[in-house]
Each structure stands twice: as structure tokens, then as C-alpha cells.
Design an enzyme around this catalytic site. Structure first.
Site, mmCIF file in Angstrom:
data_model
loop_
_atom_site.group_PDB
_atom_site.id
_atom_site.type_symbol
_atom_site.label_atom_id
_atom_site.label_comp_id
_atom_site.label_asym_id
_atom_site.label_seq_id
_atom_site.Cartn_x
_atom_site.Cartn_y
_atom_site.Cartn_z
ATOM 1 N N HIS A 135 44.914 51.926 18.207
ATOM 2 C CA HIS A 135 45.193 51.079 19.366
ATOM 3 C C HIS A 135 44.971 51.895 20.632
ATOM 4 C CE1 HIS A 135 47.875 48.166 16.893
ATOM 5 N NE2 HIS A 135 46.600 47.838 16.841
ATOM 6 N N LYS A 168 44.346 56.084 21.031
ATOM 7 C CA LYS A 168 42.978 56.605 20.902
ATOM 8 C C LYS A 168 42.910 58.098 21.223
ATOM 9 C CE LYS A 168 40.620 52.182 21.704
ATOM 10 N NZ LYS A 168 40.881 51.708 20.390
ATOM 11 N N THR A 221 36.488 50.827 14.242
ATOM 12 C CA THR A 221 36.343 49.651 15.083
ATOM 13 C C THR A 221 35.653 50.095 16.370
ATOM 14 O OG1 THR A 221 38.645 49.996 15.735
ATOM 15 C CG2 THR A 221 38.225 48.290 14.096
ATOM 16 N N GLY A 222 35.064 49.148 17.074
ATOM 17 C CA GLY A 222 34.115 49.398 18.153
ATOM 18 C C GLY A 222 34.401 50.473 19.166
ATOM 19 N N THR A 223 35.411 50.274 19.992
ATOM 20 C CA THR A 223 35.689 51.229 21.060
ATOM 21 C C THR A 223 36.071 52.581 20.483
ATOM 22 O OG1 THR A 223 36.521 49.353 22.354
ATOM 23 C CG2 THR A 223 36.987 51.558 23.200
ATOM 24 N N THR A 224 36.918 52.568 19.478
ATOM 25 C CA THR A 224 37.344 53.819 18.841
ATOM 26 C C THR A 224 36.141 54.566 18.294
ATOM 27 O OG1 THR A 224 39.484 52.829 18.270
ATOM 28 C CG2 THR A 224 38.828 54.807 17.057
ATOM 29 N N GLY A 268 38.313 45.870 17.682
ATOM 30 C CA GLY A 268 39.371 45.213 16.913
ATOM 31 C C GLY A 268 39.676 43.798 17.354
ATOM 32 N N ASP A 316 38.793 44.328 13.239
ATOM 33 C CA ASP A 316 39.834 44.460 12.217
ATOM 34 C C ASP A 316 39.490 43.593 11.009
ATOM 35 O OD1 ASP A 316 41.338 46.138 13.870
ATOM 36 O OD2 ASP A 316 42.486 44.482 14.717
ATOM 37 N N HIS A 372 45.901 40.889 19.273
ATOM 38 C CA HIS A 372 45.374 40.607 17.940
ATOM 39 C C HIS A 372 46.323 41.106 16.843
ATOM 40 C CE1 HIS A 372 44.009 44.627 18.929
ATOM 41 N NE2 HIS A 372 43.679 44.843 17.676
#
Length: 151
Positions: free
Chosen positions: A19, A23, A45-48, A66, A71, A98
Site C-alpha cells: 500500500h 511502498k 502491482t503497477g505502481t509498486t 491495485g 489485486d 479497494h
């Protein structure tokens, strides 16, 4: 439910999720464990995924962010037996929009007996385990038997 086994390969497929408030913590953990992670297949997941790849140089398959479905993508990969373990630094003090997706992801990881580390201590134990470099048999639901009972 009937059970069967699946073999995790020596080179694991590892999901990395965090989250927003966590990060930086996951990035620090990944940097500290970069050598151990390099021999495995990494997903995020994308940003991470973009942050981790940019900051560490590790090859990471980034899914959607996410909240945008990442997710759920990860949950689908778990259901298909394509994820062996998950490191998920989630924020226990702040709700995220989410949250239902997060709960579903953790539920599906539990259903399919996927090891999940949710903080630095559990992630350290997981990455340090001798089984990280070995094939490992795990018990999973026997989906074929489940279908046969229902049809």
C-alpha cells in the site's frame, strides 16, 4: 474439500505488493534482499512494480495498479498456480478504496495455500528459509475433484 499437491519450483514466482504508505518500506526490504530475489521471477502491482524496478534494476512483471484491478490480476495468477508466494506490506491503520479487493486477494492466497508475508519480520523469515532455493510440495485444493462433485 479434497486436496492434492503442487510443486513450487526452486526458482519461485514471488508477488511484491505494498500500500502507498508502505511502498518505501517494501523498497527498503527489496534492496536489502536484492541478491536473494534475483534468482526468482518477480511480479508486482503497477505502481509498486515500477518503483521497485526503477530503484533496484530488478526485472519485475508489473500488473495493473491495485485499485485499477492489479489485486484481482494477482488473485487470478494465484488461482492458476502461477504465484508461489507473496510479500504484501499492507497498511493496517488506513483504509484503502479497494479494501474488498485486498480482502479477496488475501482470501484466495489462503484458499490456495500460498505463503504470505505481511511485514518485515515475516518477509525476513520467508526469504531466509532454506526452501527458497528448493522445490517444495504444498497441499492445495483438488479443483478437478471439486468440479466432479458439483456437476
Amino acid at each position: 474439500m479434497n486436496k492434492t499437491t503442487r510443486v513450487m519450483p526452486a526458482h519461485k514466482h514471488i508477488a511484491l505488493v505494498a500500500h502507498d504508505n508502505y511502498k518505501p518500506e517494501l523498497l527498503r526490504w527489496v534492496k536489502e534482499n536484492k541478491d536473494a530475489l534475483q534468482g526468482h521471477f518477480l511480479y508486482a502491482t503497477g505502481t509498486t512494480g515500477r518503483i521497485l524496478s526503477k530503484e533496484t534494476g530488478l526485472a519485475i512483471k508489473s500488473l495493473l495498479s491495485g485499485p485499477m484491478g492489479g489485486d484481482q490480476q494477482l488473485g487470478a495468477l494465484i488461482s492458476e498456480g502461477k504465484i508461489d508466494m507473496m510479500i504484501f506490506f499492507w497498511d493496517p491503520l488506513n483504509a484503502v478504496p479497494h479494501d474488498p479487493d485486498v480482502k479477496a486477494l488475501l482470501r484466495i492466497a489462503t484458499v490456495w495455500n500460498v505463503p504470505v508475508a505481511m511485514n518485515r519480520a515475516s518477509a525476513k523469515f520467508m526469504i531466509s528459509a532454506p526452501q527458497m532455493e528448493e522445490e517444495v510440495s504444498i497441499e492445495i485444493p483438488d479443483y478437478d475433484a471439486y468440479l466432479a462433485e458439483r456437476v
